[in-house]
Motif scaffolding. Structure first.
Motif, PDB file in Angstrom:
ATOM      1  N   UNK A   1      40.210  38.044 -11.904  1.00 28.91           N
ATOM      2  CA  UNK A   1      39.952  37.515 -10.705  1.00 28.91           C
ATOM      3  C   UNK A   1      40.821  37.723  -9.486  1.00 28.91           C
ATOM      4  N   UNK A   2      41.692  38.543  -9.832  1.00 33.00           N
ATOM      5  CA  UNK A   2      42.578  38.713  -8.826  1.00 33.00           C
ATOM      6  C   UNK A   2      42.205  40.572  -8.060  1.00 33.00           C
ATOM      7  N   UNK A   3      41.326  40.600  -9.118  1.00 35.64           N
ATOM      8  CA  UNK A   3      40.426  41.926  -8.308  1.00 35.64           C
ATOM      9  C   UNK A   3      39.463  41.397  -7.612  1.00 35.64           C
ATOM     10  N   UNK A   4      38.508  39.345  -7.312  1.00 35.85           N
ATOM     11  CA  UNK A   4      37.461  39.496  -6.877  1.00 35.85           C
ATOM     12  C   UNK A   4      36.079  39.361  -7.369  1.00 35.85           C
ATOM     13  N   UNK A   5      36.572  39.618  -8.815  1.00 38.74           N
ATOM     14  CA  UNK A   5      34.473  40.426  -9.472  1.00 38.74           C
ATOM     15  C   UNK A   5      33.840  38.942  -9.567  1.00 38.74           C
ATOM     16  N   UNK A   6      34.427  37.795 -10.147  1.00 37.40           N
ATOM     17  CA  UNK A   6      34.092  36.385  -9.449  1.00 37.40           C
ATOM     18  C   UNK A   6      33.743  36.288  -8.428  1.00 37.40           C
ATOM     19  N   UNK A   7      34.185  36.423  -7.714  1.00 36.69           N
ATOM     20  CA  UNK A   7      33.269  36.024  -5.978  1.00 36.69           C
ATOM     21  C   UNK A   7      32.585  37.027  -5.943  1.00 36.69           C
ATOM     22  N   UNK A   8      32.733  38.718  -5.984  1.00 35.86           N
ATOM     23  CA  UNK A   8      31.301  39.551  -6.091  1.00 35.86           C
ATOM     24  C   UNK A   8      30.033  38.722  -6.874  1.00 35.86           C
ATOM     25  N   UNK A   9      30.350  38.403  -7.851  1.00 35.43           N
ATOM     26  CA  UNK A   9      29.196  38.265  -8.876  1.00 35.43           C
ATOM     27  C   UNK A   9      28.352  37.100  -8.402  1.00 35.43           C
ATOM     28  N   UNK A  10      29.290  35.938  -7.988  1.00 40.64           N
ATOM     29  CA  UNK A  10      28.711  34.341  -7.179  1.00 40.64           C
ATOM     30  C   UNK A  10      27.939  34.708  -6.156  1.00 40.64           C
ATOM     31  N   UNK A  11      28.270  35.722  -5.283  1.00 40.52           N
ATOM     32  CA  UNK A  11      27.417  36.579  -4.258  1.00 40.52           C
ATOM     33  C   UNK A  11      25.962  37.281  -4.410  1.00 40.52           C
ATOM     34  N   UNK A  12      26.995  37.341  -5.278  1.00 41.84           N
ATOM     35  CA  UNK A  12      25.586  38.908  -5.495  1.00 41.84           C
ATOM     36  C   UNK A  12      24.690  37.550  -6.202  1.00 41.84           C
ATOM     37  N   UNK A  13      24.965  37.076  -6.679  1.00 48.14           N
ATOM     38  CA  UNK A  13      23.314  36.091  -7.385  1.00 48.14           C
ATOM     39  C   UNK A  13      23.241  35.160  -6.075  1.00 48.14           C
ATOM     40  N   UNK A  14      24.111  34.706  -5.913  1.00 50.26           N
ATOM     41  CA  UNK A  14      23.325  33.802  -4.384  1.00 50.26           C
ATOM     42  C   UNK A  14      22.544  34.788  -3.718  1.00 50.26           C
ATOM     43  N   UNK A  15      22.828  35.566  -3.577  1.00 53.22           N
ATOM     44  CA  UNK A  15      21.812  36.818  -2.362  1.00 53.22           C
ATOM     45  C   UNK A  15      20.217  37.145  -3.359  1.00 53.22           C
ATOM     46  N   UNK A  16      20.899  37.554  -4.662  1.00 45.74           N
ATOM     47  CA  UNK A  16      19.503  37.597  -5.285  1.00 45.74           C
ATOM     48  C   UNK A  16      18.464  36.832  -6.007  1.00 45.74           C
ATOM     49  N   UNK A  17      19.077  35.851  -5.177  1.00 52.32           N
ATOM     50  CA  UNK A  17      18.343  34.199  -5.740  1.00 52.32           C
ATOM     51  C   UNK A  17      17.952  33.652  -4.575  1.00 52.32           C
ATOM     52  N   UNK A  18      18.092  34.428  -3.367  1.00 47.45           N
ATOM     53  CA  UNK A  18      17.532  33.825  -2.072  1.00 47.45           C
ATOM     54  C   UNK A  18      18.101  32.981  -1.358  1.00 47.45           C
ATOM     55  N   UNK A  19      19.356  32.893  -1.838  1.00 48.53           N
ATOM     56  CA  UNK A  19      20.288  31.769  -1.201  1.00 48.53           C
ATOM     57  C   UNK A  19      19.182  29.427  -1.594  1.00 48.53           C
ATOM     58  N   UNK A  20      18.547  30.053  -2.956  1.00 53.55           N
ATOM     59  CA  UNK A  20      18.030  28.817  -3.131  1.00 53.55           C
ATOM     60  C   UNK A  20      18.450  28.435  -4.393  1.00 53.55           C
ATOM     61  N   UNK A  21      18.844  27.056  -4.562  1.00 53.18           N
ATOM     62  CA  UNK A  21      20.276  26.693  -5.911  1.00 53.18           C
ATOM     63  C   UNK A  21      18.912  26.766  -6.619  1.00 53.18           C
ATOM     64  N   UNK A  22      17.591  25.907  -6.797  1.00 55.66           N
ATOM     65  CA  UNK A  22      16.214  26.580  -7.788  1.00 55.66           C
ATOM     66  C   UNK A  22      16.181  27.399  -8.647  1.00 55.66           C
ATOM     67  N   UNK A  23      16.770  28.554  -7.921  1.00 57.24           N
ATOM     68  CA  UNK A  23      16.364  29.848  -8.760  1.00 57.24           C
ATOM     69  C   UNK A  23      17.617  30.212  -9.785  1.00 57.24           C
ATOM     70  N   UNK A  24      18.789  29.942  -9.050  1.00 53.21           N
ATOM     71  CA  UNK A  24      20.144  30.505  -9.850  1.00 53.21           C
ATOM     72  C   UNK A  24      19.581  28.536 -10.891  1.00 53.21           C
ATOM     73  N   UNK A  25      19.224  27.929 -10.729  1.00 56.54           N
ATOM     74  CA  UNK A  25      19.591  26.446 -12.115  1.00 56.54           C
ATOM     75  C   UNK A  25      18.823  26.541 -12.846  1.00 56.54           C
ATOM     76  N   UNK A  26      17.414  27.476 -12.613  1.00 58.00           N
ATOM     77  CA  UNK A  26      15.990  27.212 -13.842  1.00 58.00           C
ATOM     78  C   UNK A  26      16.633  28.251 -14.847  1.00 58.00           C
ATOM     79  N   UNK A  27      17.221  29.577 -13.776  1.00 60.71           N
ATOM     80  CA  UNK A  27      17.397  30.536 -15.655  1.00 60.71           C
ATOM     81  C   UNK A  27      18.243  30.111 -16.836  1.00 60.71           C
TER      82      UNK A  27
END
Length: 74
Positions: free
Chosen positions: A30-56
């Protein structure tokens, strides 16, 4: 009537140390920022569409684990 301290025989130090280690690891990540990095990476990969994150996630936790909570897979 049970004697005082009867539950002390049941204490499993392996579990306590495992939980302590996991807690420390999460704190460091958490202090290293790994969780924030993973959240940003997932949002970018999903094209900022919650549907593409929720369904998988729903498919993985809903369908890939049919024996959870006493449900059968058949």
């Amino acid at each position: 009537m049970e004697r005082a301290g009867a539950g002390r025989e049941c204490h499993d130090w392996n579990v306590s140390l495992l939980l302590l280690g996991m807690t420390l690891m999460v704190a460091v990540l958490r202090r290293a920022g790994v969780f924030e990095y993973m959240a940003i990476w997932a949002a970018n990969r999903a094209g900022r569409r919650p549907y593409r994150l929720t369904v998988p996630w729903l498919r993985y936790f809903g369908l890939a684990r049919p024996n959870c909570c006493g449900r059968s897979g058949t």
